[in-house]
Structures are given as C-alpha cells and as structure tokens.
Design an enzyme around this catalytic site. Structure first.
Site, mmCIF file in Angstrom:
data_model
loop_
_atom_site.group_PDB
_atom_site.id
_atom_site.type_symbol
_atom_site.label_atom_id
_atom_site.label_comp_id
_atom_site.label_asym_id
_atom_site.label_seq_id
_atom_site.Cartn_x
_atom_site.Cartn_y
_atom_site.Cartn_z
ATOM 1 N N HIS A 65 0.840 -1.200 0.000
ATOM 2 C CA HIS A 65 0.000 0.000 0.000
ATOM 3 C C HIS A 65 0.871 1.244 0.000
ATOM 4 O O HIS A 65 2.048 1.195 0.390
ATOM 5 C CB HIS A 65 -0.942 0.014 1.208
ATOM 6 C CG HIS A 65 -0.238 -0.053 2.529
ATOM 7 N ND1 HIS A 65 0.210 -1.237 3.074
ATOM 8 C CD2 HIS A 65 0.099 0.905 3.413
ATOM 9 C CE1 HIS A 65 0.783 -1.000 4.239
ATOM 10 N NE2 HIS A 65 0.739 0.295 4.467
ATOM 11 N N CYS A 229 1.542 3.614 11.580
ATOM 12 C CA CYS A 229 2.521 3.163 10.590
ATOM 13 C C CYS A 229 2.785 4.307 9.626
ATOM 14 O O CYS A 229 2.057 5.306 9.626
ATOM 15 C CB CYS A 229 2.025 1.917 9.849
ATOM 16 S SG CYS A 229 0.615 2.189 8.763
#
Length: 710
Positions: A65, A229
């Site tokens: 991603h 993250c």
C-alpha cells in the site's frame, strides 16, 4: 465517488510469482479503470513504501500500500494466489494480496473504510470466505462489507439467535452483584459482565444483602495503546484490532488510539491517567507522547502489535508488577521511529545521531546564512564591530551588517547544545533534553566543539536511560521526569564533561582543526572525494548528515581548511538532483513520465542544495542512480578541494555564490560532477533498455509482451 473495490479490481487467479509482479498486475487493473494515472510512478511509490518495512502479515496476507499523487481516488485491488507470494511475513508466503492505493490528500471517509478492512483481516471467517469465494462480484461485496462472511450471496445469515429481552444469563451471585466499573466507549469488556438490563431488574435490597458475603470484584488491568505506521492505512488499524482482541481474551481492558492518515482522536485524558500500562506499536513518531509519561511502557514496531499482541500485554503487566517505569521513547529517534525491538546498537546509534543533526540543521541554516550575508554586506572584518545594542546607526550599512552578524552568531551558538540535547532526546525522550543541553553548553565552554557535543549527547541519553530502568515507588513517579531525572542526570553529565572526558575531546577537536588548516595537495583532494561519496550515498540519509555535520562543525571556528570542507560538501550535495534533471532532459525516453516531471523540479532542488531531490529516482532504480550520483559527487568534491574553493555559508546552493571563494571554478566543479553522474545514469539505463530489447527479439513462447513490459 466510485466504490472502493469492484469486481473488475478482483483477480481470483493471480499468476504473479514475486511481490513486484503482483503489485504490477493489480495496479494495471487500477490504471485500466482510471484509478491510477501513471503506472510506473505509482509502482515506484509502492516500492518505496515496501522498502520501509515488509507488508506481509501472518496468516497468508500481503497488503502492499502507499499514498501517491498518481492515485485519483482511494482504491483497493484484490488478488488470490494459488502458489503464494513472499511479502516478508514470518510464517511464509501470502495467498491473499490487497493492493491499497490512497491519494496524497485522501479523504477521511474512504480512509475510514480502509481501516475497517484492515480490522476485518484479523477475522478468520472473513479471510476464510475470501479463500473460498468463486466469483469476483461476491469477493468485492465481501471486501466492501455488503455481504456477511461465511455465507453465499442471498442466503440468510447463520448467526446465533438473539435472546429475548427477559432472558437472563446464568451468573454467579458475586458476578451479578458486583459493581460494574465505568468504561470509555473504546474499552473492551468481557461479555460475562452484568448487563444494564439485568442490573435494572435486580431487587434494590440485593446488593446490600450480599455485600457481607462477597468482596468487591477487583478492577481489571487497564492498558492504553497507540498504533501507527508510515502510511497510516492498514497496519495501524490491524494492530489496534489485534491488541483489542488479545486484551479481551486476557481479561484486560485495552483502549487504542489509532494515529492514521485521517488524523487521530485522542484518548480520554482520564482514561490515560487511570491506565496501568502503555503499549506503543508504531513506526512513526507518536504524537503528544508526553501524555503517557511515568507509566510502565512497552515500545515496539507496529508489526509486533499485529503478530504478538498477547506477549506485549503480558510484558506490560510484568513491568507494572515490578514497578518498572519505562521512558516514553525507547531507542528510536523521533524523526525515524521504524525500529523493531531487535535492532542492533549500530542501528540505534545512527538514529540517535540523526535526531540531533536533524534538529540542529535549522539553526545552521538561520545562523550560518545570516553570518554569510553579514560578511557580504560589511566585509570580513564585520566580526570586529561593536555590539549593536550599544552602537547602531540606522543609515549605515555596516551597522546593519553587524546586526545580521550578531544575530547569526547567537543562532550559531546554539548548534552544539541543540545537537547534544536532541541526541539525548532521541535516546530518552523529553527527560534527556536538560542534561543534553547542559552537556552541549559545557562542550562549548571547554572548547570541545562539535565532537564534544556528540559525546555529551550520548552520555546524557545513556545516563537518563539508566535512571529510567531503576524501580521507583509509585508515589515518586510523577516527579521523576520533571525534577529527579533532570537533577541527577545534569549533575552526572556536568561532572563527566568538566573533569573526565571534556579535556581529551577538546584536545582532539583542536588537533582536527589544525589538521584541516594544513590540508594541501593530494590529502585535500582525497578528503574532498570521500566527502562527496558520503554526501551522495544515501541522499540525505545518515552518511549525508554526518558529512554535512562535520563541515558545519568547522564553521564555528572557521579557518582555511574548514571553509574548503564546507565548499566541497555543499558542491557535492548539489550534484545528484542536478544530474537527474540533466539526464531526464537529455534522454527523457529512458525515464517514466513521473520521473520526467520530477526532473523539472530537481533543477531547482539541486540548485538550492537539497540533495533529497534525487530520492524519487533512487527509489525507482537504486542500482543505477546511486552509483552514478556517488561518482559525480566524488569528482565534484575532489575538484572543489583542488581548486581551493571556500564557503562561509552552510546552505544556499547557487544563491550564495557571491560568498564563495573561487566562484567560477566552484561552478565548474559542480558542472563536471553533474555531467559525470548524468552520463553514467544514461549509460546504465541505456544498457538495461538494450538488454530488454534483445530479450524481446527472441522471447520464449508466450512471453514476448511480458518481457517488453518489464
């Protein structure tokens, strides 16, 4: 706005064998449906994210991603691999691949949908349904949440029957009569606790009658957690879900604050105050971390929160039982929080030093440029001018030059204390600031300079980390960060800097300064080449910062040698982006459309001495770009030293050329290095293109199109 995923974005027979091929196959579907505008640019962003940390998860899941300017709207593509693809998960290859694409300015609504998907991946019934699905439409509906997991479309859900309103669960009297503690909406509660309905129906006399027979139930252990993250799309929410489930299984209240791309909602302050322990599962800096100071803390990477939540909960409970209060930061620098628990000492040392240098750079830019402007306006004797607080003539340019010089000198005077203070901050968080700044100021006092600041910061951080490991009674925890730790650590650091290590470091600093002053001939050229290699190896990374900090440290007490070093460092740092800009202009067909666009910006970035302007090119093709950049940087650094170029300004690129000694030769050195780098990268990329073309002329059966596309 289009749906996040459609049947056209589902591939139930993904034939790719590598993670790069899988990302390309799924990204091509996004391009075909107008969700991605530039395939190569988007894949470069995906690769850059993958380089930060593998995106494979336990359970056979891969979630490559990224956030990218080449994405038009939040999009998800799904592929299922029969043979499995290695995404770096500890338990082996992944068969469920989710490619998540978020635009650079992704809206909160769609990011919320992505977070819901990330949490669903922790549900075995959801992943099982994806593995057994036979139709893309059904699969897309499952991922969107339009259909429940575990049943074919159109069939009723086989959920457990809902009990009637007057039904009561069988419970022990103690459990029913125990008071239910207040809980925030985020708190997970065990399903066996008394429900509000049951409590309302109990006779009023029951609690008082049972009180003598049953002791009040003990309050559960309470944990607050932060998950985050670098992209804030998937791992953030998966770690949150994993921790919450593990807490529920262990009978622990776990409340999680997810600091993702859509921002974050702060945990209730009372919830934080009442918490018995803290878990940080993060790969970027935790925002407002001071809220959690003074509590038992476990600090790990976000993947640890996904893969071993029960261990983290057990660890924080053990720390609480021992009375061990961990510092809010553990080993990871605030500007680079991607460390796993197993990182070696060298890795952590690099991050600590990078923290100090990163916070020092703004002082360098402000103070150094003000001093350089002062010299340009008032000449090199402006440092002899009297204080402007006592003598200032509004119409006199010399007074204005003196004002600039004295302001810049004050800013420059913070370099060593800021360096030391934030090295200690990177090691021990806020408690390290006071002893770090004190140690840095002492380094200036005893003329230990830049090296003294480095050592003072490391000593301060180590002292604070040692104090933080001492078991402290709960009654003293509140004053530890603001009174006890600053007092004791400052005294220890001051003693060591004044009486133990300060004088040897000062002698070493003086020897280094004298050596730089005497550099001539071949020695100077070799040093220039070495500094050029360091500036161009990681394009703004640790080696780049070390070389830059070395040069800036010499400006505090400038001499001919240190000014030459500063000139060589800045010249070499300008080469990589300028070379990429030149290469995209001369041979644009060797680069993608996105790289050609980046090349236009790289002209300005390189001219401004922003080495990071070459990072997009290096991320997409590191084996060709980085060696080419290093070769050009070495040539430029060596030529700058050979020509005897000097520089008093620590930054500015071509905009401070009037402040450079031998300016024309200096520009010639930059041009030569830029030409070498551009020629090498064109040559290397051209050879790759030629090899691909030859392979395409004689492909194996059925592989021609794949070879050309590569």
């Amino acid at each position: 706005m289009s749906e996040l995923i459609t049947a056209e974005l589902v591939d139930l027979d993904l034939s790719a064998e590598t993670k790069d091929a899988a990302a390309r196959s799924l990204a091509e579907r996004m391009v075909a449906h107008g969700r991605v505008t530039d395939l190569e640019g988007f894949l470069a962003d995906v690769a850059a994210r993958e380089a930060q940390m593998p995106t494979g998860l336990d359970g056979g899941i891969g979630i490559p991603h990224c956030r990218s300017t080449h994405v038009t709207e939040p999009t998800l593509a799904f592929g299922r691999s029969a043979s499995g693809i290695d995404f770096g998960a500890p338990d082996g290859p992944a068969d469920l691949i989710f490619l998540i694409a978020a635009p650079a300015g992704g809206d909160a609504d769609h990011l919320s949908i992505l977070s819901t998907l990330a949490r669903s991946l922790m549900d075995e019934s959801f992943t099982g349904a994806l593995r057994s699905a036979t139709e893309p439409e059904r699969t897309a509906a499952l991922i969107r949440g339009d259909e429940p997991a575990g049943e074919p479309a159109g069939e009723p859900s086989a959920q457990a029957p809902v009990p009637e309103k007057d039904a009561r669960p069988e419970k022990a009297p103690e459990a029913e009569e125990a008071p239910v503690p207040d809980a925030s909406p985020d708190t997970t509660a065990a399903p066996t606790e008394a429900t509000p309905t049951a409590a309302a129906e109990a006779p009023p006399e029951a609690p008082s009658a049972a009180a003598p027979e049953a002791a009040p139930a003990a309050a559960p252990f309470r944990i607050v957690a932060i998950t985050s993250c670098p992209t804030g799309i998937a791992h953030t929410y998966m770690a949150a879900e994993s921790l919450e489930k593990a807490g529920q299984a262990a009978g622990v209240e776990v409340s999680v604050e997810t600091q993702g791309s859509a921002g974050f909602k702060r945990l209730d302050p009372q919830l934080v105050r009442d918490a018995d322990g803290v878990i940080f599962a993060h790969d970027v800096e935790v925002r407002e971390k001071e809220r959690f100071a003074g509590k038992p803390t476990v600090d790990v990477g976000v993947k640890a929160g996904i893969n071993r939540p029960a261990e983290l909960i057990a660890e924080v409970r053990q720390k609480a039982e021992r009375g061990e209060v961990s510092g809010p930061a553990r080993g990871a620098a605030p500007m680079d929080r991607d460390a796993e628990t197993g990182d070696g000492y060298a890795t952590r040392l690099r991050k600590w030093l990078m923290t100090g240098v990163s916070y020092m750079v703004p002082f360098v830019a402000a103070g150094g440029l003000l001093i350089a402007l002062a010299f340009a306006i008032g000449g090199y004797t402006i440092n002899k001018a009297p204080s402007v607080a006592e003598h200032f003539v509004w119409a006199d340019s010399t007074s204005w030059a003196a004002l600039l010089f004295q302001i810049g000198s004050v800013a420059f005077g913070f370099l060593v204390p800021v360096l030391a203070g934030f090295i200690a901050y990177g090691m021990a968080d806020r408690p390290g600031l006071v002893p770090g700044f004190v140690g840095g100021a002492i380094a200036l006092t005893i003329n230990a300079g830049f090296l003294g600041g480095l050592i003072a910061g490391l000593i301060a951080g180590a002292v604070v980390m040692t104090i933080q490991r001492v078991a402290i009674p709960p009654v003293l925890r509140g004053i530890m960060p603001v009174v006890v730790i600053p007092l004791i650590s400052s005294a220890i650091v001051g003693f060591l800097m004044f009486l133990v290590v300060g004088k040897p470091i000062a002698a070493l600093q003086k020897g280094l300064t004298d050596w730089l002053s005497g550099l001539t001939g071949a020695n100077a050229i070799i040093l220039g080449a070495l500094l050029g290699l360091m500036m161009c190896f990681d394009l703004g990374g640790p080696l780049n910062k070390v070389a830059y900090a070395f040069a800036v440290g010499g400006l505090a007490n400038p001499n001919e040698g240190s000014l030459k070093v500063m000139a060589a460092v800045m010249a070499a740092g300008m080469v990589p982006p300028l070379a990429m800009a030149l290469a995209t202009t001369v041979r644009g067909r060797l680069f993608t459309k996105a790289e050609r666009e980046n090349g236009k910006a790289a002209w300005v970035l390189g001219a401004s001495f922003i080495t990071e302007g070459a990072i997009p090119f290096a991320a997409a093709d590191p084996l060709r770009v980085i060696p080419s950049a290093m070769a050009g940087g070495a040539v430029t650094g060596a030529l700058s030293m050979m020509f005897g170029c000097t520089l008093r300004a620590p930054h500015g690129g071509i905009f401070v050329v009037p402040l450079i000694g031998q300016p024309f030769l200096y520009l010639l050195a930059i041009a030569a290095g830029t030409g070498v780098s551009a020629a090498l990268v064109i040559l290397l990329k051209g050879l790759r293109r030629t090899s691909h073309t030859r392979a395409a002329d004689s492909p194996a059966d059925g592989e021609a199109e794949v070879t050309v596309a590569a």
